[in-house]
Design an enzyme around this catalytic site. Sequence first.
Site, PDB file in Angstrom:
ATOM      1  N   ARG A  50     -13.356 -23.240 106.596  1.00 47.71           N
ATOM      2  CA  ARG A  50     -13.194 -24.564 107.216  1.00 47.71           C
ATOM      3  C   ARG A  50     -13.799 -25.608 106.299  1.00 47.71           C
ATOM      4  O   ARG A  50     -14.914 -26.075 106.515  1.00 47.71           O
ATOM      5  CB  ARG A  50     -13.868 -24.577 108.589  1.00 47.71           C
ATOM      6  CG  ARG A  50     -13.307 -23.536 109.546  1.00 47.71           C
ATOM      7  CD  ARG A  50     -13.891 -23.710 110.947  1.00 47.71           C
ATOM      8  NE  ARG A  50     -13.557 -22.561 111.788  1.00 47.71           N
ATOM      9  CZ  ARG A  50     -14.415 -21.613 112.154  1.00 47.71           C
ATOM     10  NH1 ARG A  50     -15.680 -21.676 111.763  1.00 47.71           N
ATOM     11  NH2 ARG A  50     -14.021 -20.611 112.920  1.00 47.71           N
ATOM     12  N   ASP A  52     -14.799 -28.990 104.386  1.00 50.58           N
ATOM     13  CA  ASP A  52     -15.194 -30.300 104.909  1.00 50.58           C
ATOM     14  C   ASP A  52     -14.236 -31.412 104.524  1.00 50.58           C
ATOM     15  O   ASP A  52     -13.427 -31.254 103.617  1.00 50.58           O
ATOM     16  CB  ASP A  52     -16.549 -30.680 104.303  1.00 50.58           C
ATOM     17  CG  ASP A  52     -17.688 -30.222 105.173  1.00 50.58           C
ATOM     18  OD1 ASP A  52     -17.436 -29.765 106.301  1.00 50.58           O
ATOM     19  OD2 ASP A  52     -18.840 -30.319 104.711  1.00 50.58           O
ATOM     20  N   TYR A 110     -15.907 -21.296  94.267  1.00 55.94           N
ATOM     21  CA  TYR A 110     -15.852 -22.760  94.358  1.00 55.94           C
ATOM     22  C   TYR A 110     -16.173 -23.371  93.004  1.00 55.94           C
ATOM     23  O   TYR A 110     -16.928 -22.792  92.224  1.00 55.94           O
ATOM     24  CB  TYR A 110     -16.893 -23.277  95.355  1.00 55.94           C
ATOM     25  CG  TYR A 110     -16.517 -23.148  96.798  1.00 55.94           C
ATOM     26  CD1 TYR A 110     -15.906 -24.202  97.473  1.00 55.94           C
ATOM     27  CD2 TYR A 110     -16.793 -21.984  97.518  1.00 55.94           C
ATOM     28  CE1 TYR A 110     -15.577 -24.097  98.816  1.00 55.94           C
ATOM     29  CE2 TYR A 110     -16.462 -21.871  98.867  1.00 55.94           C
ATOM     30  CZ  TYR A 110     -15.854 -22.934  99.508  1.00 55.94           C
ATOM     31  OH  TYR A 110     -15.516 -22.837 100.821  1.00 55.94           O
ATOM     32  N   ARG A 197     -22.384 -27.860  97.769  1.00 56.03           N
ATOM     33  CA  ARG A 197     -22.690 -29.273  97.494  1.00 56.03           C
ATOM     34  C   ARG A 197     -24.198 -29.509  97.334  1.00 56.03           C
ATOM     35  O   ARG A 197     -24.624 -30.381  96.570  1.00 56.03           O
ATOM     36  CB  ARG A 197     -22.111 -30.166  98.589  1.00 56.03           C
ATOM     37  CG  ARG A 197     -20.571 -30.222  98.511  1.00 56.03           C
ATOM     38  CD  ARG A 197     -19.948 -30.809  99.759  1.00 56.03           C
ATOM     39  NE  ARG A 197     -20.410 -32.163  99.994  1.00 56.03           N
ATOM     40  CZ  ARG A 197     -20.167 -32.841 101.122  1.00 56.03           C
ATOM     41  NH1 ARG A 197     -19.468 -32.267 102.105  1.00 56.03           N
ATOM     42  NH2 ARG A 197     -20.614 -34.060 101.271  1.00 56.03           N
TER      43      ARG A 197
END
Lengths: 249, 249
Positions: A50, A52, A110, A197
């Site tokens: 999910r 962001d 990522y 992040r």
Amino acid sequence: MRRIRLRVAYDGTRYCGWQMQNNGPTVEGELHKALTQVLGADVALTGASRTDAGVHSLGNIAIFDTDSRIPADKFCYALNQWLPDDIIIQESDEVPPNWHPRKQKSRKTYEYRILNRHMPDPTRRLDTHFYYRPLDVEKMRQAASYLEGEHDFTSFASVHMTVPTAVRTIYSCTVEKKDDIITIRVCGSGFLYNMVRIIAGTLIEVGTGAREPEDILRILEAKDREEAGPTAPARGLTMIGIVFGDVSQ
Amino acid sequence: MRRIRLRVAYDGTRYCGWQMQNNGPTVEGELHKALTQVLGADVALTGASRTDAGVHSLGNIAIFDTDSRIPADKFCYALNQWLPDDIIIQESDEVPPNWHPRKQKSRKTYEYRILNRHMPDPTRRLDTHFYYRPLDVEKMRQAASYLEGEHDFTSFASVHMTVPTAVRTIYSCTVEKKDDIITIRVCGSGFLYNMVRIIAGTLIEVGTGAREPEDILRILEAKDREEAGPTAPARGLTMIGIVFGDVSQ
């Protein structure tokens, strides 16, 4: 009933994230609309990650069940006809009826991209985080290496994290610079809310000299979100892909 | 009165090209608005290259004259405050009062990027031209080499071309592939209307096998737009920069 799997790429700029909600358009919402057009029925989707608001993906995974006779590998073409041009299904296939993208071992990758130059580059504004001060890539690389392995990543997770344990394994965390783009690439067993992040925000602080690479060890040890750096902006983050342990490579 | 030079980068997606017009927003129009805010006066701008709708730039050049006491190298910061985030001045400096970006020798470099893969990548949709069929880069490279040198490029110019001569010099024309992006990089003394996009459209036809690399010689010889390939879409084209013979390197 067959279970169909989709590999979904998107530019997350326009979206309030993956998951359907009432605040604005979402990737799942657009997929759901396209699926309704193709199948002529309201079908539930389940996503692997999910992501962001503002986060991009080259390979998020979604599944749905259907009795449709459309060949599994043709769903991508049928759905792409109805999707906006910032969401493109890369491929579709059939998986066993009990296959679930969040209920098995997987490796997720990522990338966080930092545009490190004097002035912003408007042609890279959507998928990089512009950072003006020069960053020491060698120090960032050293810091990143301390994140590799199995650790409790409480310090690198949003305080809004709701999962029972913060122990995760990072298989690799590398930092490369090409021209003026620094790419942090993280591959792991799973990630906590905002984890990549916060890693990026902390590595940037190492890059400026505000922290030393060895500080990462102390931050991990503290198990306290306050100890790590800020959450870097969503636009720099792209989910590259997921490899599942059992059904795909 | 001082003459100020700007190096302007932009994502051309939203714009009807560089030159001010009534059909919609233009890069020059946005610059003019920002300049009016900074100087409190209506000042004329002159650009080096009137890029088309949808074409990007990392370094187009514009000049204007002013009595303002703002230091020349600070104009970029002042203007960027007023510009939208898809147009960013990269630097500003002062040039002699008779310096003009279109009235002297220069080398311009353009890149045309082709995304050559099975499915579109939504994160690269704004600055690449998606092309599905596999392209033979070696053949494209060979074809590109025939364009180098001084030639009459009538066959590679829009029939709407209005200049007196179509003779131009291409210093280099290279083709590189990295991951799934093929980049055609052309450096020349100047370019005719749509020239780089017609070169790209023709090299794509060589890449598919529809034409042979040696056909370039015949196309040049013909001096007939009909002989070359189609004009490739604007979104794949980026003006990289200009080097002037006299005042800058």
